[in-house]
Design an enzyme around this catalytic site. Structure first.
Site, PDB file in Angstrom:
ATOM      1  N   CYS B  27      51.111  46.202  65.446  1.00  0.00           N
ATOM      2  CA  CYS B  27      51.592  44.911  66.648  1.00  0.00           C
ATOM      3  C   CYS B  27      50.789  45.818  67.604  1.00  0.00           C
ATOM      4  O   CYS B  27      50.137  46.525  67.768  1.00  0.00           O
ATOM      5  CB  CYS B  27      53.217  44.536  66.815  1.00  0.00           C
ATOM      6  SG  CYS B  27      53.361  43.331  65.646  1.00  0.00           S
ATOM      7  N   LEU B  28      50.263  44.271  68.001  1.00  0.00           N
ATOM      8  CA  LEU B  28      49.069  44.188  69.730  1.00  0.00           C
ATOM      9  C   LEU B  28      50.059  43.613  70.708  1.00  0.00           C
ATOM     10  O   LEU B  28      50.586  43.322  70.399  1.00  0.00           O
ATOM     11  CB  LEU B  28      48.012  43.831  68.589  1.00  0.00           C
ATOM     12  CG  LEU B  28      46.636  44.268  70.097  1.00  0.00           C
ATOM     13  CD1 LEU B  28      46.001  46.093  69.889  1.00  0.00           C
ATOM     14  CD2 LEU B  28      45.297  43.419  70.220  1.00  0.00           C
TER      15      LEU B  28
END
Lengths: 206, 160
Positions: B27-28
């Protein structure tokens, strides 16, 4: 089939199917570590993808995660999670020497992946026999990190098809009377498109 | 005062708020900040491109669409787009495959999608801590615009 439309009978069928698969996996694990392994009643949870890390005991909890993809007649993921201490005990009993710290080297990673491989194979072969389908586990992959970081990889696959995750979770625990125990969580996360295959095979299709 | 941002969510706020996202793997986390208005936002995104996946489900889970949504929300709250600075963290490759693949990992694609989207919106990317194979927890301090990054595995902490 979308996850939110499953009825009670279908959820029960999923629990039952998972119970049988996990029974075989627990036998395999108990032979490996020379300890009785007890199973909790499986839980089927349909949840928002963002809440999944909380179901695993919190996003920052350090865990060893071993994941395999299901190949063959159905698609989905299997995720096996061991809290740090349990992974350490598992490694100690597999390698036959007491480890104070969980050190991730080639030997421990390989031993833990093998555990994943054996459990997933036992689970999928029991499941496949029951459903009369061929289910094959992929090569296992391992990560040791925060639970949230370990599982988001699996969530990516699911999130491509929606915002919900269906988790069939079985907790297992070694016998506390036989010394320090190993605790783990076993998750089956079928792809939404695969769910129909499971439900049709056990005769509870919608 | 801290707020937790789950997967596919974002929040905006101003000082002295702290926005947090826990346990990012591939995830970012995208942090946007207007230092003049002391206003910012943090998003926790999962997939690189909205169009690529037919746009199923929450917009906030896509890096490109999520960033656009955050910029809109910040502008409505009084931020100026030309003053916005961005920081990104996460996008790791947690499970290293035994076989080298030709396509980039999803984490790397998330980071690339963020760079492209920010560029097309004219938002400066000030700094980034992406890639590798470690999980990250981030805390975005809306008083200073600093993004604190914590790694549980080696118990380390940096600020960008």
């Amino acid at each position: 089939m979308s996850f939110e439309r499953l009825d009670d009978e279908q959820l029960d069928a999923l629990k039952e199917v998972s119970s049988i698969g996990m029974g075989h996996a627990a036998t395999a694990l108990s032979q490996m570590i020379g300890q009785t392994v007890m199973l909790e009643v499986p839980q089927v949870t349909i949840t928002e993808i963002r809440d999944v890390p909380d179901h695993l005991g919190g996003a920052e909890q350090l865990m060893v995660g071993i994941t395999l993809q299901i190949l063959g007649d159905a698609r989905g993921s299997i995720m096996l999670l061991f809290p740090k201490e349990s992974a350490q005990r598992l490694v100690s009993s597999l390698l036959g020497k007491e480890e104070k710290e969980l050190v991730m080297n080639e030997m421990t990673v390989s031993a833990l992946k093998e555990v994943g491989n054996i459990l997933a194979s036992a689970y999928l072969s029991a499941l496949g026999n029951l459903l009369n389908r061929t289910l094959i586990p992929s090569v296992p992959m391992l990560a040791y990190d925060m639970a949230g970081a370990v599982v988001d990889y699996v969530l990516i696959d699911l999130s491509e098809e929606g915002d919900l995750a269906l988790m069939v979770e079985t907790d297992f625990i070694g016998d506390p009377k036989q010394g320090p125990t190993v605790k783990g969580h076993f998750f089956l996360m079928p792809d939404p498109s695969t769910l129909d295959i499971f439900l049709n095979s056990v005769g509870v299709a919608s | 005062m801290s707020e937790r941002i789950g997967i596919a969510q974002f929040a905006i706020g101003h000082k002295p708020q702290v926005l947090k996202a826990y346990g990012l793997g591939s995830c970012l986390a995208v942090a946007l900040y207007d230092p003049e208005a002391e206003l910012g936002g943090l998003g926790h995104m999962l997939l690189p491109k909205h169009a690529r996946y037919g746009g199923v489900g929450a917009v906030g889970k896509f890096v490109d669409a999520g960033i656009c949504q955050m910029v809109d929300a910040l502008e409505q709250a009084g931020a100026q787009r030309h003053q916005l600075v961005a920081k990104i963290a996460g996008g790791a490759n947690m499970f290293e495959s035994a076989h080298q693949t030709l396509i980039d990992s999803i984490g790397a694609r998330n980071a690339r999608s963020a760079r492209e989207t920010l560029d097309s919106l004219g938002v400066t990317l000030a700094s980034e801590d992406v890639g590798g194979n470690r999980g990250r927890t981030v805390a975005f301090d809306l008083a200073s615009g600093m993004l604190m990054i914590y790694c549980a595995r080696d118990n380390s902490e940096i600020s960008i």
